[in-house]
Design an enzyme around this catalytic site. Structure first.
Site, PDB file in Angstrom:
ATOM      1  N   ASP A  60       0.920  -1.140   0.038  1.00 39.70           N
ATOM      2  CA  ASP A  60      -0.160  -0.006   0.100  1.00 39.70           C
ATOM      3  C   ASP A  60       0.831   1.374  -0.103  1.00 39.70           C
ATOM      4  OD1 ASP A  60      -2.981  -0.674   0.259  1.00 39.70           O
ATOM      5  OD2 ASP A  60      -2.210  -1.944   1.853  1.00 39.70           O
ATOM      6  N   GLU A  65      -0.445   9.438   1.761  1.00 37.07           N
ATOM      7  CA  GLU A  65      -1.000  10.313   2.714  1.00 37.07           C
ATOM      8  C   GLU A  65      -1.261   9.888   4.148  1.00 37.07           C
ATOM      9  OE1 GLU A  65      -5.217  12.830   2.407  1.00 37.07           O
ATOM     10  OE2 GLU A  65      -5.617  10.568   2.034  1.00 37.07           O
ATOM     11  N   ASP A  66      -1.134   8.530   4.123  1.00 39.76           N
ATOM     12  CA  ASP A  66      -1.667   7.697   5.415  1.00 39.76           C
ATOM     13  C   ASP A  66      -0.754   7.585   6.518  1.00 39.76           C
ATOM     14  OD1 ASP A  66      -4.370   7.255   4.358  1.00 39.76           O
ATOM     15  OD2 ASP A  66      -3.760   5.569   3.350  1.00 39.76           O
ATOM     16  N   ARG A  85       0.984  -1.921   7.195  1.00 35.83           N
ATOM     17  CA  ARG A  85       1.702  -0.421   6.690  1.00 35.83           C
ATOM     18  C   ARG A  85       2.609   0.253   7.243  1.00 35.83           C
ATOM     19  NH1 ARG A  85      -2.688   2.928   3.596  1.00 35.83           N
ATOM     20  NH2 ARG A  85      -0.891   3.676   2.832  1.00 35.83           N
ATOM     21  N   ARG A 130      -9.363   2.376  11.126  1.00 31.65           N
ATOM     22  CA  ARG A 130      -7.623   2.526  11.377  1.00 31.65           C
ATOM     23  C   ARG A 130      -7.214   3.510  12.231  1.00 31.65           C
ATOM     24  NH1 ARG A 130      -5.742   1.251   5.989  1.00 31.65           N
ATOM     25  NH2 ARG A 130      -6.896  -0.779   5.517  1.00 31.65           N
ATOM     26  N   HIS A 160     -11.616   5.604   5.234  1.00 29.74           N
ATOM     27  CA  HIS A 160     -11.342   6.608   6.055  1.00 29.74           C
ATOM     28  C   HIS A 160     -12.304   7.795   6.244  1.00 29.74           C
ATOM     29  CE1 HIS A 160      -6.917   5.418   4.880  1.00 29.74           C
ATOM     30  NE2 HIS A 160      -7.046   5.040   6.065  1.00 29.74           N
ATOM     31  N   CYS A 247      -5.229  10.222  -1.337  1.00 28.68           N
ATOM     32  CA  CYS A 247      -4.369   8.974  -0.627  1.00 28.68           C
ATOM     33  C   CYS A 247      -2.968   9.223  -1.299  1.00 28.68           C
ATOM     34  CB  CYS A 247      -4.842   7.728  -1.066  1.00 28.68           C
ATOM     35  SG  CYS A 247      -6.415   7.318  -0.707  1.00 28.68           S
TER      36      CYS A 247
HETATM   37  N1  GLY Z   1      -5.557  -0.229   0.377  1.00 25.56           N
HETATM   38  C1  GLY Z   1      -5.635   0.908   1.126  1.00 25.56           C
HETATM   39  C2  GLY Z   1      -5.700   0.696   2.580  1.00 25.56           C
HETATM   40  O1  GLY Z   1      -6.401  -0.436   3.161  1.00 25.56           O
HETATM   41  O2  GLY Z   1      -4.975   1.090   3.356  1.00 25.56           O
END
Ligand code: GLY
Length: 255
Positions: A60, A65-66, A85, A130, A160, A247
């Site tokens: 990912d 951005e995450d 991640r 998340r 999100h 993202c």
């Molecule tokens: N595939 C993006 C996520 O689930 O973080």
């Protein structure tokens, strides 16, 4: 100078995390082409694009951005909710270090940047699959000295907060109301996504231009009817990875 950090699509993207979508095969070549077109579009709209190399073992990792949140004063390196991640943050922190002092969230906090919708000095933060309460609490404590307010928003039904809504400017938010608690956003004018386009709430505004995925023509028409300058981008292959437009970049002002 407007700066956008991006990262090439990982060859492992087919093994990406998914929360609300069924897994479908992802064509890596098409995903990479679409991502390159996205980077070109950011450059055309005035951003200096810093493209990081692909991470072969982090499916990912194109979704930069995450793992981090960049504000005028600091960058916050998140502790991601998706365990697979978490390693993404290391190289992203290295890329951000020349631009901002870094602050770090620590266990038991989890938070992902897709859950943070920043409007002026207020950060609306999705409490989602998340991002947890500890993450929201730590973010509030870290950013209070800089004058930021952190406001939680319950998210249910999408990955999100920004899967459901994004800020268009002028006190206006584009939203798919069904997926979020609208109460914390009550002071804003809400523009609803078009019926049948629940994923259309994620747009990316750069200057005077609002980017929206090609897949959402009816919502694009709504935005045009508001007098906005709208540009569409095809990210269909990346959307199979539960992606949206915001993202794939971290955008901020930097010298
Ligand atoms: N595939 C993006 C996520 O689930 O973080």
């Amino acid at each position: 100078m407007l700066t956008a950090i991006t990262r090439s699509v990982s060859p492992a993207i087919g093994r990406c995390e998914l929360e609300y979508l069924e897994r479908r095969p992802i064509d890596l070549a098409i995903a990479a082409q679409q991502h390159s077109a996205y980077e070109r579009c950011l450059a055309e709209l005035g951003a200096r694009v810093i493209s990081l190399p692909a991470e072969p073992d982090l499916p990912d990792s194109v979704f930069v951005e995450d793992p981090a949140l960049v504000l005028d004063e600091v960058a916050v390196i998140a502790r991601m909710g998706a365990e697979s991640r978490r390693e993404e943050a290391r190289t992203l922190a290295e890329a951000l270090a020349p631009f901002r002092p870094l602050l770090h969230l620590t266990a038991p906090a989890t938070l992902e940047g897709g859950d943070v919708m920043s409007i002026g000095r207020t950060l609306f933060v999705g409490e989602s699959a998340r991002t947890n309460r500890a993450g929201i609490g730590q973010l509030r404590e870290l950013l209070a000295p800089f004058g930021y307010t952190v406001a939680p928003v319950a998210v249910h039904g999408c990955l999100h907060l920004k899967s459901a809504c994004t800020y268009l400017g002028n006190d206006t938010i584009l939203a798919h109301r069904v997926w979020i608690d609208m109460a914390p956003l009550r002071e804003f004018r809400i523009v609803d996504v078009a019926p049948g386009e629940p994923w259309a709430g994620n747009t990316l505004t750069l200057g005077e231009t609002v980017l929206i995925p090609l897949a959402f023509p009816a919502t694009a028409a709504i935005l045009e009817s508001l007098g906005l300058r709208v540009r569409t981008l095809d990210i269909s292959e990346l959307m199979k990875a539960e992606a949206a437009l915001t993202c794939s970049s971290l955008i901020f002002e930097a010298e």
